[in-house]
Design a protein around this motif. Sequence first.
Motif, PDB file in Angstrom:
ATOM      1  N   ALA A  49       0.847  -1.208   0.000  1.00 49.98           N
ATOM      2  CA  ALA A  49       0.000   0.000   0.000  1.00 49.98           C
ATOM      3  C   ALA A  49       0.876   1.250   0.000  1.00 49.98           C
ATOM      4  O   ALA A  49       0.606   2.213  -0.722  1.00 49.98           O
ATOM      5  CB  ALA A  49      -0.930  -0.011   1.201  1.00 49.98           C
ATOM      6  N   LYS A  50       1.947   1.227   0.784  1.00 48.14           N
ATOM      7  CA  LYS A  50       2.850   2.383   0.835  1.00 48.14           C
ATOM      8  C   LYS A  50       3.551   2.600  -0.503  1.00 48.14           C
ATOM      9  O   LYS A  50       3.709   3.731  -0.950  1.00 48.14           O
ATOM     10  CB  LYS A  50       3.880   2.223   1.960  1.00 48.14           C
ATOM     11  N   GLU A  51       3.939   1.502  -1.140  1.00 53.44           N
ATOM     12  CA  GLU A  51       4.569   1.622  -2.460  1.00 53.44           C
ATOM     13  C   GLU A  51       3.593   2.244  -3.463  1.00 53.44           C
ATOM     14  O   GLU A  51       3.963   3.112  -4.248  1.00 53.44           O
ATOM     15  CB  GLU A  51       4.999   0.235  -2.975  1.00 53.44           C
ATOM     16  N   ALA A  52       2.336   1.792  -3.407  1.00 47.49           N
ATOM     17  CA  ALA A  52       1.321   2.312  -4.346  1.00 47.49           C
ATOM     18  C   ALA A  52       1.060   3.798  -4.074  1.00 47.49           C
ATOM     19  O   ALA A  52       0.922   4.591  -5.010  1.00 47.49           O
ATOM     20  CB  ALA A  52       0.026   1.509  -4.227  1.00 47.49           C
ATOM     21  N   LEU A  53       1.015   4.166  -2.799  1.00 45.27           N
ATOM     22  CA  LEU A  53       0.797   5.582  -2.455  1.00 45.27           C
ATOM     23  C   LEU A  53       1.966   6.434  -2.935  1.00 45.27           C
ATOM     24  O   LEU A  53       1.777   7.544  -3.434  1.00 45.27           O
ATOM     25  CB  LEU A  53       0.604   5.736  -0.942  1.00 45.27           C
ATOM     26  N   ALA A  54       3.176   5.904  -2.795  1.00 41.37           N
ATOM     27  CA  ALA A  54       4.344   6.643  -3.289  1.00 41.37           C
ATOM     28  C   ALA A  54       4.248   6.818  -4.805  1.00 41.37           C
ATOM     29  O   ALA A  54       4.500   7.902  -5.329  1.00 41.37           O
ATOM     30  CB  ALA A  54       5.629   5.912  -2.905  1.00 41.37           C
ATOM     31  N   SER A  55       3.827   5.768  -5.513  1.00 43.92           N
ATOM     32  CA  SER A  55       3.686   5.859  -6.974  1.00 43.92           C
ATOM     33  C   SER A  55       2.627   6.868  -7.388  1.00 43.92           C
ATOM     34  O   SER A  55       2.732   7.487  -8.439  1.00 43.92           O
ATOM     35  CB  SER A  55       3.289   4.509  -7.572  1.00 43.92           C
ATOM     36  N   SER A  56       1.595   7.013  -6.578  1.00 46.43           N
ATOM     37  CA  SER A  56       0.518   7.934  -6.952  1.00 46.43           C
ATOM     38  C   SER A  56       0.850   9.365  -6.540  1.00 46.43           C
ATOM     39  O   SER A  56       0.068  10.283  -6.783  1.00 46.43           O
ATOM     40  CB  SER A  56      -0.813   7.494  -6.334  1.00 46.43           C
ATOM     41  N   GLY A  57       1.980   9.553  -5.892  1.00 46.07           N
ATOM     42  CA  GLY A  57       2.396  10.898  -5.512  1.00 46.07           C
ATOM     43  C   GLY A  57       1.682  11.430  -4.274  1.00 46.07           C
ATOM     44  O   GLY A  57       1.612  12.628  -4.051  1.00 46.07           O
ATOM     45  N   PHE A  58       1.166  10.513  -3.467  1.00 41.52           N
ATOM     46  CA  PHE A  58       0.446  10.943  -2.262  1.00 41.52           C
ATOM     47  C   PHE A  58       1.428  11.272  -1.135  1.00 41.52           C
ATOM     48  O   PHE A  58       2.406  10.550  -0.915  1.00 41.52           O
ATOM     49  CB  PHE A  58      -0.521   9.840  -1.820  1.00 41.52           C
ATOM     50  N   GLU A  59       1.138  12.364  -0.401  1.00 42.03           N
ATOM     51  CA  GLU A  59       2.042  12.853   0.644  1.00 42.03           C
ATOM     52  C   GLU A  59       2.197  11.845   1.782  1.00 42.03           C
ATOM     53  O   GLU A  59       1.207  11.408   2.374  1.00 42.03           O
ATOM     54  CB  GLU A  59       1.520  14.170   1.242  1.00 42.03           C
ATOM     55  N   GLU A  60       3.441  11.524   2.112  1.00 48.19           N
ATOM     56  CA  GLU A  60       3.724  10.482   3.092  1.00 48.19           C
ATOM     57  C   GLU A  60       3.180  10.800   4.491  1.00 48.19           C
ATOM     58  O   GLU A  60       2.767   9.898   5.223  1.00 48.19           O
ATOM     59  CB  GLU A  60       5.249  10.268   3.161  1.00 48.19           C
ATOM     60  N   ASP A  61       3.158  12.082   4.838  1.00 48.78           N
ATOM     61  CA  ASP A  61       2.699  12.432   6.193  1.00 48.78           C
ATOM     62  C   ASP A  61       1.179  12.350   6.342  1.00 48.78           C
ATOM     63  O   ASP A  61       0.645  12.642   7.409  1.00 48.78           O
ATOM     64  CB  ASP A  61       3.212  13.816   6.603  1.00 48.78           C
ATOM     65  N   HIS A  62       0.472  11.945   5.284  1.00 46.74           N
ATOM     66  CA  HIS A  62      -0.991  11.816   5.358  1.00 46.74           C
ATOM     67  C   HIS A  62      -1.470  10.364   5.297  1.00 46.74           C
ATOM     68  O   HIS A  62      -2.658  10.114   5.237  1.00 46.74           O
ATOM     69  CB  HIS A  62      -1.657  12.593   4.203  1.00 46.74           C
ATOM     70  N   TYR A  63      -0.551   9.403   5.334  1.00 49.21           N
ATOM     71  CA  TYR A  63      -0.937   7.997   5.148  1.00 49.21           C
ATOM     72  C   TYR A  63      -1.945   7.522   6.202  1.00 49.21           C
ATOM     73  O   TYR A  63      -2.742   6.628   5.948  1.00 49.21           O
ATOM     74  CB  TYR A  63       0.286   7.071   5.207  1.00 49.21           C
ATOM     75  N   TYR A  64      -1.871   8.102   7.401  1.00 49.85           N
ATOM     76  CA  TYR A  64      -2.757   7.636   8.475  1.00 49.85           C
ATOM     77  C   TYR A  64      -3.898   8.604   8.747  1.00 49.85           C
ATOM     78  O   TYR A  64      -4.606   8.481   9.739  1.00 49.85           O
ATOM     79  CB  TYR A  64      -1.939   7.318   9.742  1.00 49.85           C
ATOM     80  N   HIS A  65      -4.105   9.548   7.828  1.00 53.42           N
ATOM     81  CA  HIS A  65      -5.280  10.417   7.923  1.00 53.42           C
ATOM     82  C   HIS A  65      -6.517   9.650   7.482  1.00 53.42           C
ATOM     83  O   HIS A  65      -6.432   8.675   6.743  1.00 53.42           O
ATOM     84  CB  HIS A  65      -5.096  11.650   7.025  1.00 53.42           C
ATOM     85  N   LEU A  66      -7.687  10.141   7.930  1.00 51.83           N
ATOM     86  CA  LEU A  66      -8.931   9.524   7.479  1.00 51.83           C
ATOM     87  C   LEU A  66      -9.243  10.015   6.070  1.00 51.83           C
ATOM     88  O   LEU A  66      -9.004  11.174   5.738  1.00 51.83           O
ATOM     89  CB  LEU A  66     -10.071   9.883   8.435  1.00 51.83           C
ATOM     90  N   SER A  67      -9.799   9.129   5.261  1.00 49.57           N
ATOM     91  CA  SER A  67      -9.966   9.458   3.842  1.00 49.57           C
ATOM     92  C   SER A  67     -10.967  10.594   3.626  1.00 49.57           C
ATOM     93  O   SER A  67     -10.901  11.305   2.634  1.00 49.57           O
ATOM     94  CB  SER A  67     -10.397   8.224   3.062  1.00 49.57           C
ATOM     95  N   ASN A  68     -11.903  10.772   4.578  1.00 54.86           N
ATOM     96  CA  ASN A  68     -12.869  11.870   4.401  1.00 54.86           C
ATOM     97  C   ASN A  68     -12.317  13.208   4.905  1.00 54.86           C
ATOM     98  O   ASN A  68     -13.032  14.198   4.902  1.00 54.86           O
ATOM     99  CB  ASN A  68     -14.212  11.540   5.052  1.00 54.86           C
ATOM    100  N   GLN A  69     -11.063  13.233   5.317  1.00 58.38           N
ATOM    101  CA  GLN A  69     -10.453  14.487   5.763  1.00 58.38           C
ATOM    102  C   GLN A  69      -9.355  14.930   4.790  1.00 58.38           C
ATOM    103  O   GLN A  69      -8.355  15.511   5.187  1.00 58.38           O
ATOM    104  CB  GLN A  69      -9.896  14.329   7.174  1.00 58.38           C
ATOM    105  N   LEU A  70      -9.581  14.627   3.507  1.00 55.78           N
ATOM    106  CA  LEU A  70      -8.586  14.965   2.482  1.00 55.78           C
ATOM    107  C   LEU A  70      -9.199  15.901   1.453  1.00 55.78           C
ATOM    108  O   LEU A  70     -10.421  15.977   1.329  1.00 55.78           O
ATOM    109  CB  LEU A  70      -8.125  13.686   1.763  1.00 55.78           C
ATOM    110  N   SER A  71      -8.356  16.540   0.692  1.00 61.68           N
ATOM    111  CA  SER A  71      -8.845  17.337  -0.438  1.00 61.68           C
ATOM    112  C   SER A  71      -9.255  16.400  -1.574  1.00 61.68           C
ATOM    113  O   SER A  71      -8.892  15.218  -1.573  1.00 61.68           O
ATOM    114  CB  SER A  71      -7.745  18.277  -0.924  1.00 61.68           C
ATOM    115  N   GLY A  72      -9.978  16.925  -2.543  1.00 62.73           N
ATOM    116  CA  GLY A  72     -10.418  16.108  -3.676  1.00 62.73           C
ATOM    117  C   GLY A  72      -9.250  15.479  -4.419  1.00 62.73           C
ATOM    118  O   GLY A  72      -9.290  14.298  -4.780  1.00 62.73           O
TER     119      GLY A  72
END
Length: 227
Positions: free
Chosen positions: A122-145
């Motif tokens: 999951a972390k590898e996939a998030l890195a590939s999608s360019g998602f910010e590492e410090d947000h990995y444990y945020h809730l998905s409904n507390q993110l920008s679009g």
Amino acid sequence: MIEIKNITKTYNTGEMDFQALKGVSFTIKEGEFVAIMGPSGSGKSTLMNIVGALDTPSSGQYLLDGKDVSSLSESELAKIRKEKIGFVFQSFNLLKRTTVIRNVALPLLYTGMPKDQRLVRAKEALASSGFEEDHYYHLSNQLSGGQMQRVAIARALVNNPSLILADEPTGNLDTKTGEKVLETFTRLNDKGHTIVLITHEYDVAMHANRIITIRDGLIEKDENIKH
Ligand SMILES: Nc1ncnc2c1ncn2[C@@H]1O[C@H](COP(=O)(O)OP(=O)(O)OP(=O)(O)O)[C@@H](O)[C@H]1O
Ligand SMILES: [Mg+2]
């Protein structure tokens, strides 16, 4: 990789039959980045559902990696989807009140992969999608679009699919955020992923290397784009 031969799709709605696809043919090679463009109601999502093995055509043939998937049963289609295809939709379809990392790891839950390995993937996939590492444990409904869409892209990538299908992935995003998501697709394509992107916007389609235009269930144009 994808060979679509004279595909039709007829929807039976009560008394009236409606032919949403009227004989569509094309091939997409591994590593291509193709946009499928056309006005509302032209048959784009119908086509994506067939290419994505979510639905079968009424007639014609669909070969995916040489395998005929035109007439498979629902459970056989599900197997193909799980093994080969990652989906990204306009509405991100994330589990709310669930962390980013768990959303992305979810498709691996039924593969028998141990939990620590699922989280690594999951972390590898998030890195590939360019998602910010410090947000990995945020809730998905507390993110920008834009962040939500990058989580959805990571979830689509986590099975390491050979094909990524995206239906209006920037439809709910402002232009600038949409641009970032499109850059993510370009980056993934550079890494070798085959991408089919559906849109009704020319500016979005121009990110691809090839644009197939459909109108009233038929291919109107199929052109290569030079960048
Ligand atoms: N399940 C269904 N039953 C009956 N008709 C359908 C069904 N799904 C789609 N259609 C019809 O088929 C045609 C093509 O629909 P489709 O969803 O493929 O269009 P689209 O190009 O994706 O449009 P949009 O840009 O609005 O998403 C439309 O006329 C639609 O009304
Ligand atoms: Mg659609």
